[in-house]
Design an enzyme around this catalytic site. Structure first.
Site, short mmCIF file in Angstrom:
data_model
loop_
_atom_site.label_atom_id
_atom_site.label_comp_id
_atom_site.label_asym_id
_atom_site.label_seq_id
_atom_site.Cartn_x
_atom_site.Cartn_y
_atom_site.Cartn_z
N CYS A 125 35.89 42.75 33.27
CA CYS A 125 36.72 43.80 33.86
C CYS A 125 37.06 44.88 32.84
CB CYS A 125 38.01 43.20 34.41
SG CYS A 125 37.82 42.25 35.94
N CYS A 207 34.45 43.61 43.02
CA CYS A 207 33.04 43.34 42.75
C CYS A 207 32.59 42.09 43.52
CB CYS A 207 32.81 43.14 41.27
SG CYS A 207 33.19 44.59 40.26
N CYS A 233 42.63 43.10 37.74
CA CYS A 233 41.49 43.42 36.89
C CYS A 233 41.91 43.96 35.54
CB CYS A 233 40.59 44.44 37.60
SG CYS A 233 41.40 46.03 37.92
#
Length: 238
Positions: A125, A207, A233
């Site tokens: 991330c 994602c 994230c």
């Protein structure tokens, strides 16, 4: 009112906004934001999830050529890219930038090993989202985010304006008082495009390797980084 003064007095200014109106203060906050900061000093960092669709529609009412940045990690679902295309067609005057990391997925695999997100999601991330956003915000006095208080305990105390020590600017969150149902009522009322994964129990979409569907009634962030204890994230944490 200058951006510098805003950074010092963010709480005082935030408290002046009423949320007793049709958009629960969102339009008032956006009008203030785009009147306070020059074009080059403010950006909306958008995930193109449900909240983002509402926020983009509100933003274009205030600033039809607003700068919007999407952190394109290279790992998003096809449905996410599809809704970006649809929003670009719906609002062609908006300046939507797809910001990619300087490190490609192949370069990341060569340095850290394949599927870094499985072994060290925080590092993945950081490379693919935090660093690119930091690059975007280097010259910005403020950025807009679609955080809502209802989303999770970590977001429950979010204000309209927030002093962001991580990126050293002001984070503006116009939708803090909106509920999930209100987000969807707005999308349906305006007949806005949206990520079709929302129809399949994906309330929060990141994602594809790190996003799973959520059981009915589950926390909206429960599908992110399942089993890891990670819920953010890194964009919204110090």
């Amino acid at each position: 009112m200058t951006a510098a003064i805003t950074y010092q007095n963010w709480q005082q200014i935030s408290d002046t906004f009423s949320f007793d109106d049709e958009t629960k203060g969102a339009l008032s906050v956006l009008k203030w934001a785009y009147n306070t900061y020059p074009d080059q000093e403010i950006v909306y960092a958008s995930s193109f999830g449900a909240e983002a669709i509402v926020l983009i529609d509100l933003i274009q009412q205030v600033k039809p050529d607003a700068h919007i940045v999407f952190l394109d990690t290279g790992l998003h679902f096809p449905e996410t890219y599809e809704v970006i295309d649809k929003m670009e067609a719906r609002f062609p005057t908006l300046r939507i930038e797809r910001k990619q990391p300087k490190v490609t997925l192949d370069e990341q695999a060569a340095e850290y090993g394949s599927a870094l997100w499985l072994r060290d999601a925080n590092q993945c991330c950081n490379i693919r989202k935090v660093i690119p956003l930091r690059e975007t915000l280097t010259a910005k006095q403020a950025w807009i985010s679609g955080l809502r208080r209802e989303q999770s305990p970590t977001r429950a105390n979010t204000e309209f304006l927030n002093k962001d020590d991580k990126f050293e600017n002001i984070k503006i969150c116009p939708l803090i008082h909106w509920t999930w149902d209100e987000v969807w009522d707005y999308i349906k009322k305006k007949d806005l495009p949206y990520n079709t994964l929302h129809d399949h129990n994906y309330p929060s979409i990141g994602c594809f390797p790190c996003t799973k569907p959520v059981a009915d009634g589950g926390d909206s962030r429960a599908g992110r980084w399942v089993g890891s204890g990670k819920t953010e994230c890194g964009l919204h944490t110090r």
